[in-house]
Design a protein around this motif. Structure first.
Motif, PDB file in Angstrom:
ATOM      1  N   PRO A   1      17.854 -40.934  82.476  1.00 21.57           N
ATOM      2  CA  PRO A   1      18.342 -39.795  83.266  1.00 21.57           C
ATOM      3  C   PRO A   1      19.783 -39.891  83.718  1.00 21.57           C
ATOM      4  O   PRO A   1      20.331 -38.932  84.215  1.00 21.57           O
ATOM      5  CB  PRO A   1      17.409 -39.812  84.476  1.00 21.57           C
ATOM      6  CG  PRO A   1      16.961 -41.211  84.605  1.00 21.57           C
ATOM      7  CD  PRO A   1      16.902 -41.744  83.197  1.00 21.57           C
TER       8      PRO A   1
ATOM      9  N   SER B   1      16.061 -34.855  81.061  1.00 22.35           N
ATOM     10  CA  SER B   1      15.755 -36.062  81.830  1.00 22.35           C
ATOM     11  C   SER B   1      16.456 -36.054  83.190  1.00 22.35           C
ATOM     12  O   SER B   1      15.910 -36.521  84.188  1.00 22.35           O
ATOM     13  CB  SER B   1      16.134 -37.306  81.036  1.00 22.35           C
ATOM     14  OG  SER B   1      17.504 -37.304  80.735  1.00 22.35           O
ATOM     15  N   LYS B   2      17.679 -35.502  83.247  1.00 18.91           N
ATOM     16  CA  LYS B   2      18.380 -35.409  84.530  1.00 18.91           C
ATOM     17  C   LYS B   2      17.693 -34.420  85.453  1.00 18.91           C
ATOM     18  O   LYS B   2      17.571 -34.651  86.648  1.00 18.91           O
ATOM     19  CB  LYS B   2      19.833 -34.995  84.309  1.00 18.91           C
ATOM     20  CG  LYS B   2      20.704 -36.102  83.798  1.00 18.91           C
ATOM     21  CD  LYS B   2      22.155 -35.680  83.764  1.00 18.91           C
ATOM     22  CE  LYS B   2      23.019 -36.808  83.246  1.00 18.91           C
ATOM     23  NZ  LYS B   2      24.437 -36.475  83.249  1.00 18.91           N
ATOM     24  N   ILE B   3      17.258 -33.311  84.894  1.00 16.34           N
ATOM     25  CA  ILE B   3      16.552 -32.305  85.695  1.00 16.34           C
ATOM     26  C   ILE B   3      15.236 -32.879  86.209  1.00 16.34           C
ATOM     27  O   ILE B   3      14.880 -32.695  87.373  1.00 16.34           O
ATOM     28  CB  ILE B   3      16.318 -31.021  84.872  1.00 16.34           C
ATOM     29  CG1 ILE B   3      17.661 -30.360  84.566  1.00 16.34           C
ATOM     30  CG2 ILE B   3      15.397 -30.069  85.609  1.00 16.34           C
ATOM     31  CD1 ILE B   3      17.580 -29.228  83.568  1.00 16.34           C
TER      32      ILE B   3
ATOM     33  N   GLY C   1      13.893 -38.568  92.045  1.00 20.95           N
ATOM     34  CA  GLY C   1      14.869 -39.392  92.748  1.00 20.95           C
ATOM     35  C   GLY C   1      14.885 -39.121  94.243  1.00 20.95           C
ATOM     36  O   GLY C   1      14.988 -40.057  95.052  1.00 20.95           O
ATOM     37  N   LEU C   2      14.774 -37.862  94.625  1.00 21.44           N
ATOM     38  CA  LEU C   2      14.742 -37.522  96.056  1.00 21.44           C
ATOM     39  C   LEU C   2      13.498 -38.096  96.732  1.00 21.44           C
ATOM     40  O   LEU C   2      13.581 -38.684  97.819  1.00 21.44           O
ATOM     41  CB  LEU C   2      14.792 -36.009  96.239  1.00 21.44           C
ATOM     42  CG  LEU C   2      16.129 -35.352  95.937  1.00 21.44           C
ATOM     43  CD1 LEU C   2      15.991 -33.821  95.976  1.00 21.44           C
ATOM     44  CD2 LEU C   2      17.181 -35.801  96.921  1.00 21.44           C
TER      45      LEU C   2
ATOM     46  N   TYR D   1      14.574 -35.933  86.758  1.00 20.88           N
ATOM     47  CA  TYR D   1      14.808 -37.038  87.681  1.00 20.88           C
ATOM     48  C   TYR D   1      15.197 -36.573  89.085  1.00 20.88           C
ATOM     49  O   TYR D   1      14.952 -37.293  90.056  1.00 20.88           O
ATOM     50  CB  TYR D   1      15.888 -37.976  87.135  1.00 20.88           C
ATOM     51  CG  TYR D   1      16.058 -39.216  87.963  1.00 20.88           C
ATOM     52  CD1 TYR D   1      15.066 -40.191  87.980  1.00 20.88           C
ATOM     53  CD2 TYR D   1      17.186 -39.409  88.742  1.00 20.88           C
ATOM     54  CE1 TYR D   1      15.198 -41.328  88.749  1.00 20.88           C
ATOM     55  CE2 TYR D   1      17.334 -40.551  89.516  1.00 20.88           C
ATOM     56  CZ  TYR D   1      16.335 -41.507  89.515  1.00 20.88           C
ATOM     57  OH  TYR D   1      16.470 -42.638  90.282  1.00 20.88           O
ATOM     58  N   LYS D   2      15.785 -35.400  89.227  1.00 27.16           N
ATOM     59  CA  LYS D   2      16.250 -34.927  90.538  1.00 27.16           C
ATOM     60  C   LYS D   2      15.153 -34.975  91.612  1.00 27.16           C
ATOM     61  O   LYS D   2      15.319 -35.644  92.627  1.00 27.16           O
ATOM     62  CB  LYS D   2      16.833 -33.516  90.432  1.00 27.16           C
ATOM     63  CG  LYS D   2      18.123 -33.456  89.671  1.00 27.16           C
ATOM     64  CD  LYS D   2      19.283 -33.574  90.589  1.00 27.16           C
ATOM     65  CE  LYS D   2      20.540 -33.358  89.769  1.00 27.16           C
ATOM     66  NZ  LYS D   2      21.678 -33.984  90.353  1.00 27.16           N
ATOM     67  N   PRO D   3      14.024 -34.277  91.424  1.00 24.19           N
ATOM     68  CA  PRO D   3      13.001 -34.325  92.478  1.00 24.19           C
ATOM     69  C   PRO D   3      12.358 -35.704  92.601  1.00 24.19           C
ATOM     70  O   PRO D   3      12.007 -36.132  93.704  1.00 24.19           O
ATOM     71  CB  PRO D   3      11.984 -33.270  92.054  1.00 24.19           C
ATOM     72  CG  PRO D   3      12.218 -33.038  90.614  1.00 24.19           C
ATOM     73  CD  PRO D   3      13.660 -33.353  90.358  1.00 24.19           C
TER      74      PRO D   3
ATOM     75  N   MET E   1      22.581 -29.305  81.074  1.00 25.72           N
ATOM     76  CA  MET E   1      22.077 -30.516  81.700  1.00 25.72           C
ATOM     77  C   MET E   1      20.845 -30.986  80.925  1.00 25.72           C
ATOM     78  O   MET E   1      19.989 -30.189  80.570  1.00 25.72           O
ATOM     79  CB  MET E   1      21.745 -30.232  83.161  1.00 25.72           C
ATOM     80  CG  MET E   1      21.316 -31.455  83.927  1.00 25.72           C
ATOM     81  SD  MET E   1      21.018 -31.128  85.674  1.00 25.72           S
ATOM     82  CE  MET E   1      22.651 -31.386  86.325  1.00 25.72           C
TER      83      MET E   1
END
Length: 88
Positions: free
Chosen positions: A87, A4-6, A12-13, A8-10, A1
């Motif tokens: 992300p 940027s995706k990692i 984004g939440l 973005y997770k928190p 992964m």
């Protein structure tokens, strides 16, 4: 992964929660102006018309969708600024 995706997770939440609160407040203020009433009608309120109930539901859906899209787009742009990659 991707990083940027990692990252973005928190983000984004957290942005989702803040966006939901902001959308709720914006809808309530909009309804006060357009509906001439303090509270939007509930679907089961027998004293409100179909037109009023469905108009309120459509407006609420539109406000939430626009705020959600704006918050998600802003968060993704911010993550790209921090990490250098998008992300999504």
């Amino acid at each position: 992964m991707k990083a940027s995706k990692i990252a973005y997770k928190p983000v984004g939440l957290a942005l989702g929660v803040v966006g939901g609160l902001a959308a709720g407040a914006l809808f309530r203020q909009t309804w006060k102006v357009l509906g001439h009433d303090e509270d939007a009608p509930k679907a089961t309120d027998e004293y409100r018309s179909w037109n009023e109930v469905l108009t309120a539901a459509a407006l609420q859906g539109a406000v939430f969708a626009v705020v959600k899209a704006a918050v998600a787009r802003g968060g993704a742009t911010g993550v790209r600024g921090l990490t250098g990659s998008w992300p999504g």
